[in-house]
Design a protein around this motif. Sequence first.
Motif, short mmCIF file in Angstrom:
data_model
loop_
_atom_site.label_atom_id
_atom_site.label_comp_id
_atom_site.label_asym_id
_atom_site.label_seq_id
_atom_site.Cartn_x
_atom_site.Cartn_y
_atom_site.Cartn_z
N LYS A 96 0.83 -1.20 0.00
CA LYS A 96 0.00 0.00 0.00
C LYS A 96 0.87 1.26 0.00
O LYS A 96 0.63 2.18 -0.78
N VAL A 97 1.87 1.28 0.89
CA VAL A 97 2.73 2.47 0.99
C VAL A 97 3.44 2.70 -0.34
O VAL A 97 3.47 3.81 -0.87
N LEU A 147 -2.25 -14.53 20.53
CA LEU A 147 -3.56 -14.84 19.93
C LEU A 147 -4.31 -13.52 19.71
O LEU A 147 -4.91 -13.29 18.66
N GLY A 148 -4.27 -12.65 20.72
CA GLY A 148 -4.95 -11.36 20.63
C GLY A 148 -4.34 -10.48 19.55
O GLY A 148 -5.06 -9.98 18.68
N THR A 149 -3.01 -10.33 19.55
CA THR A 149 -2.39 -9.46 18.55
C THR A 149 -2.56 -10.05 17.16
O THR A 149 -2.67 -9.31 16.18
N SER A 150 -2.60 -11.38 17.09
CA SER A 150 -2.81 -12.02 15.79
C SER A 150 -4.18 -11.64 15.24
O SER A 150 -4.32 -11.30 14.06
N SER A 151 -5.18 -11.69 16.12
CA SER A 151 -6.53 -11.31 15.70
C SER A 151 -6.56 -9.84 15.28
O SER A 151 -7.17 -9.48 14.27
N ILE A 152 -5.87 -8.99 16.05
CA ILE A 152 -5.87 -7.56 15.74
C ILE A 152 -5.16 -7.29 14.40
O ILE A 152 -5.69 -6.60 13.53
N ALA A 153 -3.96 -7.88 14.24
CA ALA A 153 -3.18 -7.61 13.03
C ALA A 153 -3.92 -8.11 11.79
O ALA A 153 -3.96 -7.42 10.76
N THR A 154 -4.53 -9.31 11.89
CA THR A 154 -5.29 -9.81 10.75
C THR A 154 -6.44 -8.87 10.43
O THR A 154 -6.71 -8.56 9.27
N GLY A 155 -7.12 -8.40 11.49
CA GLY A 155 -8.24 -7.48 11.30
C GLY A 155 -7.79 -6.21 10.58
O GLY A 155 -8.44 -5.76 9.64
N VAL A 156 -6.66 -5.64 11.02
CA VAL A 156 -6.16 -4.42 10.40
C VAL A 156 -5.81 -4.67 8.93
O VAL A 156 -6.16 -3.89 8.05
N ALA A 157 -5.14 -5.81 8.69
CA ALA A 157 -4.75 -6.12 7.30
C ALA A 157 -5.97 -6.23 6.40
O ALA A 157 -5.99 -5.70 5.29
N LEU A 158 -7.01 -6.91 6.89
CA LEU A 158 -8.22 -7.07 6.08
C LEU A 158 -8.95 -5.75 5.91
O LEU A 158 -9.49 -5.44 4.86
N LEU A 160 -7.60 -2.77 5.85
CA LEU A 160 -6.87 -1.90 4.92
C LEU A 160 -7.17 -2.27 3.47
O LEU A 160 -7.15 -1.42 2.59
N THR A 161 -7.41 -3.57 3.22
CA THR A 161 -7.52 -4.01 1.83
C THR A 161 -8.91 -4.48 1.46
O THR A 161 -9.17 -4.70 0.29
N ASN A 162 -9.78 -4.67 2.45
CA ASN A 162 -11.07 -5.31 2.18
C ASN A 162 -10.89 -6.70 1.58
O ASN A 162 -11.77 -7.20 0.88
N GLY A 163 -9.73 -7.31 1.82
CA GLY A 163 -9.49 -8.65 1.32
C GLY A 163 -9.06 -8.71 -0.14
O GLY A 163 -8.88 -9.77 -0.70
N ILE A 164 -8.91 -7.51 -0.76
CA ILE A 164 -8.51 -7.48 -2.18
C ILE A 164 -6.99 -7.29 -2.25
O ILE A 164 -6.44 -6.47 -1.51
N PRO A 165 -6.29 -8.02 -3.12
CA PRO A 165 -4.84 -7.85 -3.24
C PRO A 165 -4.49 -6.42 -3.64
O PRO A 165 -5.23 -5.78 -4.38
N VAL A 166 -3.35 -5.92 -3.11
CA VAL A 166 -2.91 -4.56 -3.43
C VAL A 166 -1.84 -4.63 -4.51
O VAL A 166 -0.79 -5.25 -4.32
N TYR A 167 -2.11 -4.02 -5.67
CA TYR A 167 -1.11 -4.01 -6.74
C TYR A 167 -0.43 -2.66 -6.79
O TYR A 167 -0.72 -1.78 -5.98
#
Lengths: 343, 334
Positions: A96-97, A147-158, A160-167
């Motif tokens: 993204k950056v 487990l908590g940070t994993s849930s948070i990081a995955t949430g943030v990643a999704l 940011l992208t809505n699950g769509i790959p960033v080209y």
Amino acid sequence: MTTVAIEPASVAQPKLALVSRALRRIGFLPALLIVLIVLLVLFEPRFMGMFNIFNVARNSSALLIVASGQMLVLVVGGFDLSVGAVIALTSVVTAKVMAVMLEGAPEDVTLAIIAGVAAGMGCGFVTGLINGACVAFLRISPFMVTLGTSSIATGVALLLTNGIPVYGMPDAFVKDFGRAIWFGLPMPVYVSLSILVLVWIMQRRTTVGRYIHAIGGNVQAAMVSGVNTNFYLILAYTLCGMLASLTSLLLTARLGSGQATMSGNLMLESIAAGVIAGVSLRGGVGRVEMVALSALFLSILTNAMNLLKVNSKIQTIFMGIIVVAAVALDELAKRRSRSAREG
Amino acid sequence: MSEPSAAGAKLSSGQALAAFMVRHGLIIALVVMEIGFAIVEPLVLSPGNLLNIIQQTSYIAVFAAAQMVVIVTRGFDLSLGTTVSAVSVASALVMTGMVANGSTNMPVIMLMGMLTGLGLGLAVGLFNGICVSVLNVNAFVTTLGSLNICFGIATTISDGRPVFDVPREFSGLLYSGTILGVPAPVIIAIVVLIAIHLMLTWTVFGRSLYLIGGNPRAAALAGLPSKRYLTTAYVVCSLLAAVGALMLTARTGSGEPNLGGNVTLQSIAAAVIGGVSLRGGVGGTYAAVLGALFVTALSNCMGLARIDGYIQQIILGCVIIAAIFVDRLRTGAR
């Protein structure tokens, strides 16, 4: 003899048992690896194909880097379940950056790459720092924190992208770096080998490495001996997060897009690689060169199963059995050496 | 008077008060949350939605109780979710297979389906329990292994596709049926939870689990058959997971190879939020139910308030860490 002396958890055992255990540790995995490779070379001609070798080399490099980070955390007596999520988050943020920077200033490719890589590594750094701080200061179980940070990081990643790959990453990052072949080998091989050497030096030749082992062996003793245990705990988690980010950068560069679903099975495999390499889940014991061997072993095993067209679902079953069996054998060996000593 | 749990026996009155406060803290948080969301979205407190929350809680409560039984022994079961998937697929396959072979005796078909599911749960529990207690393999690694194994089984036997056409009578029995107006899942959950509660508080086996978790060395010195009890705890956990899986299969009306996707995380989160300590020896059915209720109500409220699913995931992560932090404060106070 340094190989033995560096394992504080086993210091209490008599020399004989120690030597036999060390022999077993060094001997078992390489033997298995050689048998596997010989079998493949003899019976599976496709294994030696250029393309296949490159594939194995790339996969095992990625696994090696995550697994050596995981090993550091295992050595201090913890776990990091968040490496998979960190890989996903790093991938998304980096892509993204870079894409946004390039859109703003299309000619400033170098700056975009530097910013993207820095942001990506920052993800691992911050996540690792949070994990480490929660474990060290709040004394929260590493299992739950990660487990908590994993849930948070995955949430943030999704998010940011809505699950769509960033080209939109620059070619200089994808073609000239991610898919590069240097001196006949894929680029990640060199990166992972340098990480292997660096971690090895840290473990064997620096006080940082010794303190990390000491904390895992006996946190109370380390504290009483004046080791700043909190600092080294946080350091181990932060290094683990950054190594996960590094893996992600390599994978993202090769793929050419940032994906929130990229980590796949790397979290489980990194723990499996550590466990098969004899890294103790109780902390204090673990050697990066063994982790490298077991990362190679797991990658070749997966590759062999793919070449033999073993159903991927059955591969999962197989992988589960191998991990449990590895630890069970290890425990059995330990118990036998203990009873041999007593009897 | 002997206390039902090893932890209970250790508490003095002041500390008991602290534990009491923490327990009620969760209820207060629950009420505040419900009212807070009700201001934004009045539907939250409608009778229909409250009934909905209770129904949903009955599934998670069963899973949380299953998880609690092993967490009390200082372990956990990461394979719970994929056990649910495997049981769902296997029992659905048996039932649809029998129907396809021309069997019309519904009670026998349903019985065979349930027995298959419970049998699979028993097998997984035995595998986990024996690896943990006899082979001395760390609970994390063992259940990580069986997680993979169960996932493989679930996706292999179903070919990765849902198994449709589960007999309607099965859903009628375990999902849409009612007794005196109470939905079947709620009744099953209550029966199961009471049984677990009695097992933990009234049997030697149940009470021994607290000692095994709280102080394994003392348990061994006291001459408890720790290996057998520990194995049984994992078997109970997986059997409960199988019961929950059958309930969920009846709800969806199909065997789903990824039915258990979030169940592991939810069950651990619910148990820990309810106050079951990961250090072992502390926890009970009440904690599991309360935690399950909280987790369900939270996701229900966020759903009704139309909070983005990804943000829900982030919030759940924060809640888990916060709950452990509170647990830490509580054990620190002891």
